[in-house]
Scaffold this active site. Structure first.
Site, PDB file in Angstrom:
ATOM      1  N   GLU A  21       2.378  22.828  45.814  1.00 56.85           N
ATOM      2  CA  GLU A  21       1.157  22.813  45.008  1.00 56.85           C
ATOM      3  C   GLU A  21       0.831  24.206  44.484  1.00 56.85           C
ATOM      4  OE1 GLU A  21      -2.065  20.210  46.148  1.00 56.85           O
ATOM      5  OE2 GLU A  21      -3.448  21.925  46.101  1.00 56.85           O
ATOM      6  N   PRO A  24      -3.831  27.143  38.618  1.00 56.95           N
ATOM      7  CA  PRO A  24      -3.730  27.999  37.432  1.00 56.95           C
ATOM      8  C   PRO A  24      -4.261  29.403  37.730  1.00 56.95           C
ATOM      9  CG  PRO A  24      -4.837  25.916  36.919  1.00 56.95           C
ATOM     10  CD  PRO A  24      -4.766  26.020  38.412  1.00 56.95           C
ATOM     11  N   PRO A  25      -3.457  30.439  37.519  1.00 64.45           N
ATOM     12  CA  PRO A  25      -3.940  31.806  37.737  1.00 64.45           C
ATOM     13  C   PRO A  25      -5.109  32.142  36.818  1.00 64.45           C
ATOM     14  CG  PRO A  25      -1.545  31.756  37.622  1.00 64.45           C
ATOM     15  CD  PRO A  25      -2.019  30.413  37.179  1.00 64.45           C
ATOM     16  N   LYS A  26      -5.917  33.094  37.252  1.00 62.31           N
ATOM     17  CA  LYS A  26      -7.110  33.458  36.497  1.00 62.31           C
ATOM     18  C   LYS A  26      -6.804  34.351  35.303  1.00 62.31           C
ATOM     19  CE  LYS A  26     -10.555  33.079  40.156  1.00 62.31           C
ATOM     20  NZ  LYS A  26     -11.349  32.074  39.441  1.00 62.31           N
ATOM     21  N   TRP A  54      -6.751  20.962  39.559  1.00 61.77           N
ATOM     22  CA  TRP A  54      -7.620  20.735  38.409  1.00 61.77           C
ATOM     23  C   TRP A  54      -8.935  21.467  38.596  1.00 61.77           C
ATOM     24  CZ3 TRP A  54      -7.381  18.824  33.650  1.00 61.77           C
ATOM     25  CH2 TRP A  54      -8.561  18.449  33.002  1.00 61.77           C
ATOM     26  N   GLY A 113     -14.248  14.936  43.356  1.00 55.83           N
ATOM     27  CA  GLY A 113     -14.928  16.168  43.005  1.00 55.83           C
ATOM     28  C   GLY A 113     -16.246  16.258  43.752  1.00 55.83           C
ATOM     29  N   ASP A 114     -17.137  17.110  43.277  1.00 56.28           N
ATOM     30  CA  ASP A 114     -18.445  17.276  43.915  1.00 56.28           C
ATOM     31  C   ASP A 114     -19.284  16.015  43.746  1.00 56.28           C
ATOM     32  OD1 ASP A 114     -17.868  19.853  44.711  1.00 56.28           O
ATOM     33  OD2 ASP A 114     -18.668  20.739  42.868  1.00 56.28           O
ATOM     34  N   TYR A 164      -7.628  11.922  54.687  1.00 53.27           N
ATOM     35  CA  TYR A 164      -8.229  12.937  55.551  1.00 53.27           C
ATOM     36  C   TYR A 164      -7.945  12.607  57.015  1.00 53.27           C
ATOM     37  CZ  TYR A 164     -10.611  14.117  51.228  1.00 53.27           C
ATOM     38  OH  TYR A 164     -10.879  14.460  49.924  1.00 53.27           O
TER      39      TYR A 164
END
Length: 661
Positions: A21, A24-26, A54, A113-114, A164
């Site tokens: 895994e 994406p680098p900043k 993502w 997601g959140d 999980y």
């Protein structure tokens, strides 16, 4: 054959496989260097597939798609794209799925997601206000996303879901974390059409084995043959381990923690013990009987050395075909003779006396890719973009490439130059620079816990109190840090409290250190038998009016470097081209190591995230409430400033300068 399940089904029943895994680098340079790293890892390790994480919304999601294009199209790696569905535009979900299809990506890991917060996202100006484009109307749980993908695309996408082994909890403290509460959600996701299950990271092998047995023997029969892929995170540093297990609520078994505690002050030893631990976990899981091929998923954190060692030690790397090898023996190793590489027979594990690779044929392929030459202390490892490419000679055999991924020889040192922990202030050229998870801006706590921590601030003094209480150890987290104070930061607590007393809110700092031993209990890091150094720096939010006055004083001090910016995009620097190592170490038999560097590109990357965290904090409160208005005002008025003082032997110089300003 790009579907993950098709590739798994094509393997022999007793086969083992693995996936990797990446996030994406900043920075652009980090992305270019990840390209080089991925090329090497795909050649030497040959994963069955790779995952791309993502980041919801805006430029973060664009970077995820760009990385997926690199892995799928340019490198030919079967790619699984993560996709979350809450708190973002439904239109963006459709665009992401369509872009994945256009890129040839046929695998999606469907995540929630959140928790949904539609009203806050719309009214705080982060959405377009269109109820018809509110993804949260249709997507509350990951199962909703699975159903949507299957309804719209039928069987085009192979869809995975998260599992999980120790239960899942949205809370910062896992009061509700249990398999009993999580299992119904996994059942629903599987019924909705999930094709495989990939687990969250864990270190308790027994917990995973019990989890897998529970699923395989479940009365519904849903999990009898579905691929269940355990997720493992190689241990890159003691600090990263403790942080990731805290955020994920993964338990650290006492025996594992004891092994790491014994070496926690020696970063190299932590990595070695970490390789042992993960390898033992893999071998233990291999012993569990299964009706399907056994897979392992590795969270790489965009680093390669530790995972390469684990994969080779556990014999997970697929056997070479004749087309892959440059000799008859797939275990051939490379040595140097007369300045050129030649292949000699011998098992890599048994040939202890073979010669290591020298700097011969040290091509830009294994160097750090940069836009232009810099004054970095690692400049010898740099290569301009127009020189970076695949070498034409035959040193790039698979055996050589694996040795490089493991850090052997000069080429290996250049390939794994960023192998030491890379926090936010690591080297921005590193693919691993930035957040450890790559998922983008987040408070890392739920709304209920955020309210418990920070209550409902209504004045700037209330915000100052939050920062002050964190420094005093009365609050375990602030929005910009979910961790308490380190012992190192405690040594400058009084100076930081003085800055907060001025209404300047500190979010990062370090004291000056002039050559203490690397095993020092407070300041030590890296291998033993070394000395470490630090320049004092502080990063803080301060009002625009205060910044104007401070900037003039900083410009008058030749021993100071600063970077500053605000939410509106304004930027200032004492020298935008400066490269500032603020932590370095000298160790026996090694190059000078500089794991922490502050420069304009790294500050700009963090600047966007830092003000994004203000927005995330604002969403905790009802739109139009006093707390929401206060945070919005601070976000608009304040500057983020990073100040570095280069006179590190004079430990108080930075604090004297700022406190009298």
């Amino acid at each position: 054959m790009e579907k993950i399940t098709d590739k798994i089904n094509a393997l022999p029943k007793d086969a083992n496989y693995f996936s990797l895994e990446f996030f994406p680098p900043k920075t652009q340079q980090g992305f270019a260097n990840l390209h080089s790293r991925l090329s090497r890892m795909s050649h030497s390790l040959r994963p069955l597939f790779v995952n791309v994480t993502w980041g919801a919304g805006g430029s973060t999601s664009e970077k995820s798609l760009a990385l997926a294009e690199l892995t799928q199209r340019q490198l030919g790696l079967t790619t699984c794209l993560h996709l979350t569905c809450t708190n973002m535009s439904r239109k963006l979900i459709d665009e992401a799925l369509e872009n994945a299809r256009v890129l040839g990506v046929k695998n999606i890991l469907a995540l929630r997601g959140d928790p949904p917060r539609s009203e806050e996202y719309r009214l705080n100006g982060t959405g377009d206000g269109d109820d018809e484009d509110d993804s949260n109307k249709d997507f509350t749980w990951a199962a909703d996303l699975v159903r949507y993908i299957k309804m719209k695309y039928r069987d085009y996408f192979c869809v995975g879901v998260a599992g999980y082994p120790e239960g899942h909890s949205d809370q910062s403290h896992p009061d509700n974390q249990s398999l009993d509460s999580d299992l119904p959600h996994l059942i629903e996701k599987t019924k909705a059409g999930a094709d495989f299950i990939m687990t969250q990271l864990f270190y308790d092998v027994k917990a995973y084995q019990n989890y897998e047995a529970l699923l395989r023997n479940h009365e519904s029969g849903l999990f009898t043959n579905i691929p269940i892929i355990p997720g493992l995170m190689p241990i890159q540093s003691y600090q990263i381990l403790r942080r990731t297990t805290k955020l994920s609520h993964a338990k650290l078994p006492p025996d594992i923690l004891a092994r790491l505690d014994r070496v926690k002050s020696d970063d190299e030893a932590v990595k070695r013990v970490g390789v042992d631990i993960i390898s033992e976990m893999v071998e233990s899981i291999k012993q569990s009987t299964t009706k399907t091929p056994r897979g392992f998923h590795f969270y790489t954190l965009n680093l390669e050395k530790a995972v390469a060692h684990v994969l080779e030690r556990c014999s997970l790397i697929p056997t070479l075909t004749p087309a892959d090898a440059t000799s008859d023996d797939p275990d051939d190793v490379a040595v140097v003779e007369n300045g050129d590489f030649s292949l000699v027979n011998g098992d890599r594990k048994k040939s202890k006396d073979r010669r290591r690779m020298s700097s011969a044929n040290s091509t830009p392929r294994n160097r750090i890719i940069v836009d232009h030459p810099s004054t970095s202390s690692n400049a010898s490892y740099e290569a301009p973009v127009d020189e970076a490419g695949v070498p034409k000679d035959e040193i790039n055999s698979r055996a050589n490439t694996l040795a490089i991924s493991e850090g052997e020889g000069t080429l290996g040192r250049e390939a794994t130059w960023d192998d030491f922990p890379n926090g936010r202030w690591g080297d921005a050229r590193s693919p691993a620079y930035g957040e450890i998870d790559g998922y983008g801006v987040s408070l890392h706590v739920s709304i209920p816990y955020a309210l418990k921590l920070w209550d409902h601030p209504s004045t700037k003094d209330d915000i100052s109190s939050i920062f002050r209480r964190h420094l005093l150890g009365e609050l375990e987290a602030i929005p910009w840090s979910e961790e308490g104070l380190s012992r190192e930061t405690e040594t400058i607590r009084e100076q930081l409290l003085g800055l907060i007393g001025k209404g300047w809110w500190t979010v990062a700092s370090q004291p000056a250190v002039a050559g203490v031993r690397s095993d020092d209990e407070v300041f030590g890091w890296g291998p033993r038998n070394g000395f470490v150094f630090q320049k004092a720096f502080v990063e803080l939010f301060l009002p625009a009016s205060d910044w104007q006055a401070l900037q003039a004083k900083l410009d008058a001090d030749e021993e100071v470097t600063y970077f500053a910016g605000n939410a509106a995009g304004d930027f200032a620097a004492s020298d935008e081209e400066s490269v500032n190592p603020v932590t370095w170490g000298s160790f026996a038999g090694k190059e000078i190591i500089t794991p922490t560097i502050i420069e304009a590109v790294s500050f700009r990357a963090w600047l966007e995230e830092a003000f994004g965290i203000w927005s995330e904090w604002q969403r905790v409160y009802a739109p139009g409430s006093p707390s929401s208005k206060l945070i919005d005002q601070a976000k608009r008025d304040y500057w983020l400033v990073n100040v570095i003082h280069h006179a590190f032997p004079e430990k108080e110089r930075l604090w004297e300068l700022l406190l009298r300003s």
